[in-house]
Structures are given as C-alpha cells and as structure tokens.
Scaffold this motif. Structure first.
Motif, short mmCIF file in Angstrom:
data_model
loop_
_atom_site.label_atom_id
_atom_site.label_comp_id
_atom_site.label_asym_id
_atom_site.label_seq_id
_atom_site.Cartn_x
_atom_site.Cartn_y
_atom_site.Cartn_z
N SER A 1 0.81 -1.22 0.00
CA SER A 1 0.00 0.00 0.00
C SER A 1 0.83 1.27 0.00
N GLY A 2 0.20 2.34 -0.43
CA GLY A 2 0.80 3.66 -0.36
C GLY A 2 0.49 4.36 0.95
N SER A 3 -0.14 3.68 1.88
CA SER A 3 -0.40 4.24 3.21
C SER A 3 0.70 3.79 4.17
N TYR A 4 0.76 4.43 5.33
CA TYR A 4 1.74 4.04 6.34
C TYR A 4 1.33 2.71 6.97
N GLU A 5 2.33 1.87 7.24
CA GLU A 5 2.07 0.57 7.84
C GLU A 5 1.31 0.70 9.16
N ARG A 6 1.67 1.67 9.99
CA ARG A 6 1.00 1.84 11.29
C ARG A 6 -0.50 2.10 11.12
N GLY B 1 3.97 -0.87 3.72
CA GLY B 1 3.44 0.48 3.56
C GLY B 1 4.48 1.39 2.96
N LYS B 2 4.08 2.64 2.72
CA LYS B 2 5.01 3.57 2.08
C LYS B 2 6.22 3.88 2.95
N ASP B 3 6.12 3.65 4.23
CA ASP B 3 7.26 3.88 5.12
C ASP B 3 8.29 2.75 5.03
N ASN B 4 7.98 1.69 4.29
CA ASN B 4 8.90 0.56 4.12
C ASN B 4 9.71 0.62 2.83
N VAL B 5 9.41 1.59 1.97
CA VAL B 5 10.05 1.67 0.65
C VAL B 5 10.65 3.05 0.40
N LYS B 6 11.60 3.10 -0.51
CA LYS B 6 12.18 4.38 -0.91
C LYS B 6 11.36 5.03 -2.01
N ARG B 7 10.79 4.20 -2.90
CA ARG B 7 10.02 4.69 -4.04
C ARG B 7 8.63 4.06 -3.99
N PRO C 1 7.72 -0.22 -8.91
CA PRO C 1 7.39 -1.59 -8.49
C PRO C 1 7.93 -2.00 -7.12
N GLU C 2 8.70 -1.15 -6.45
CA GLU C 2 9.35 -1.53 -5.20
C GLU C 2 8.38 -2.08 -4.15
N THR C 3 7.20 -1.48 -4.01
CA THR C 3 6.24 -1.93 -2.99
C THR C 3 5.83 -3.38 -3.22
N TYR C 4 5.50 -3.73 -4.46
CA TYR C 4 5.11 -5.10 -4.77
C TYR C 4 6.29 -6.06 -4.70
N LEU C 5 7.45 -5.62 -5.15
CA LEU C 5 8.63 -6.49 -5.08
C LEU C 5 9.00 -6.80 -3.63
N LEU C 6 8.91 -5.80 -2.76
CA LEU C 6 9.21 -6.03 -1.35
C LEU C 6 8.18 -6.97 -0.72
N ALA C 7 6.91 -6.78 -1.04
CA ALA C 7 5.87 -7.66 -0.49
C ALA C 7 6.10 -9.11 -0.92
#
Length: 190
Positions: A120-125, A145-151, A156-162
């Motif tokens: 997600s583009g929201s904060y994990e908390r 969440g967006k606080d876990n990624v640089k971009r 694609p970083e959010t999906y790749l990290l998940a």
C-alpha cells in the motif's frame, strides 16, 4: 474464455495474493480526502472531490498534483505533515471499515490456500490500526506500507518487497488493485 474461467486460471497459477489497501479492502479514501480537505482549507483552497479521486488518488499525483494545478506556493511536505496525523486519528478511531465484499474475497483466497499480503501507499501503522480494529490483522502474513520503501507506486518496489517478504516469486503473486499507479506498479514487479 469467460471472465470466471480466466480468474480461476489466475488463482490456480498463484501462490499469493497481494492487495492494495485503500479503496480495495477498506473504504478509507473518504477519510484521506477529509484530512486533505481540512489542511487545504486552512491554506484557503477547497478540494474538488471528483478531481481529487482522479488526479491525487488514481493517477497518483497526491498533494503535489493539486498544488501544481492551483497554488504552486504551497509546500507539499508541510501539507502532508499536517494531513498525516489527522488521517491517523481516523485509523485509530475504528471509523474506517472494510468493504463487505472484501471480507468474503479474503476468506475465499484463504480457503484456496493462497498466502495474503498488503502492498500500500499508506503508512504501515495506519494499515495495522485499521486491520486490528476490524479483526483482520491475522489474515495477512505481511504488510508493506510507504514507510517501508524508498520509491512508492507506480514504482514496483512496494510489490517487489511484499513478494520478497513472502518468499514467493512475483510472477506467482496475484495483485488486487484499483488505481492506475498500482496496476503499473504490480505489472512492472512481474
């Protein structure tokens, strides 16, 4: 091939489902809009709801796109710093609820033996506060969440990290998205 057959084939070839969060699992976008509306109103600007959904949310322009179009003097970092705690208050209050259909879909994917995560583009908390308030926190193996990624999305970083946190190759993950930027992110992640 029917849509039902295509979906069945997608599910059978997947090991995991990675969901976007806002406006997919929970009806949180009205609360993001309300938080931004309050902050922009202090600066003398009124947000148009339809334009906000398209430009700021679906296309991923965020506060920057609103500022670019209407008042280039405003500082997007300062606006977001003021907006985020307002939105977090909504998350902690229990006001943000999941869509009824989302619960059924989550259960169906679980019964099919798929591992579930959120990208997600929201904060994990904030995501975790909403999930806990609605008894859904144990349904997802991981949350990015967006606080876990640089971009953030559309990168694609959010999906790749998940997918990486799940230990499942991206091509074995099914993405559930509602926004252009998210679809682009998921496709580029594989």
């Amino acid at each position: 091939m029917s849509a039902r057959d295509a979906l069945k084939r997608l599910i059978e070839s997947s090991a995991a489902v990675i969901f976007d969060f806002d406006n997919v699992i929970v009806d949180s976008e009205p609360y993001h809009f309300e938080a931004y509306s309050r902050v922009f109103a202090k600066a003398g600007h009124t947000l148009d709801r339809a334009e906000y959904w398209l430009e700021c949310t679906s296309r991923g322009g965020g506060a920057e796109s609103e500022i670019r179009r209407y008042d280039p003097k405003l500082d997007p970092v300062a606006l977001r710093a003021e907006k985020d705690p307002i939105y977090s208050t909504f998350c902690l209050s229990g006001a943000i609820k999941p869509f009824a259909e989302a619960r059924a879909i989550i259960e169906a994917f679980e019964k099919a033996g798929l591992v579930l995560a959120i990208a997600s583009g929201s904060y994990e908390r904030d995501i975790m506060a909403i999930l806990r308030a609605n008894g859904l926190d144990r349904r997802f193996r991981d949350v990015v969440g967006k606080d876990n990624v640089k971009r953030t999305k559309p990168d694609p970083e959010t999906y790749l990290l998940a997918a990486g946190k799940l230990g499942i190759p991206p091509e074995r993950c099914l993405a559930v998205e509602d926004a252009e930027k998210g679809v682009k992110s998921a496709k580029e992640a594989g």
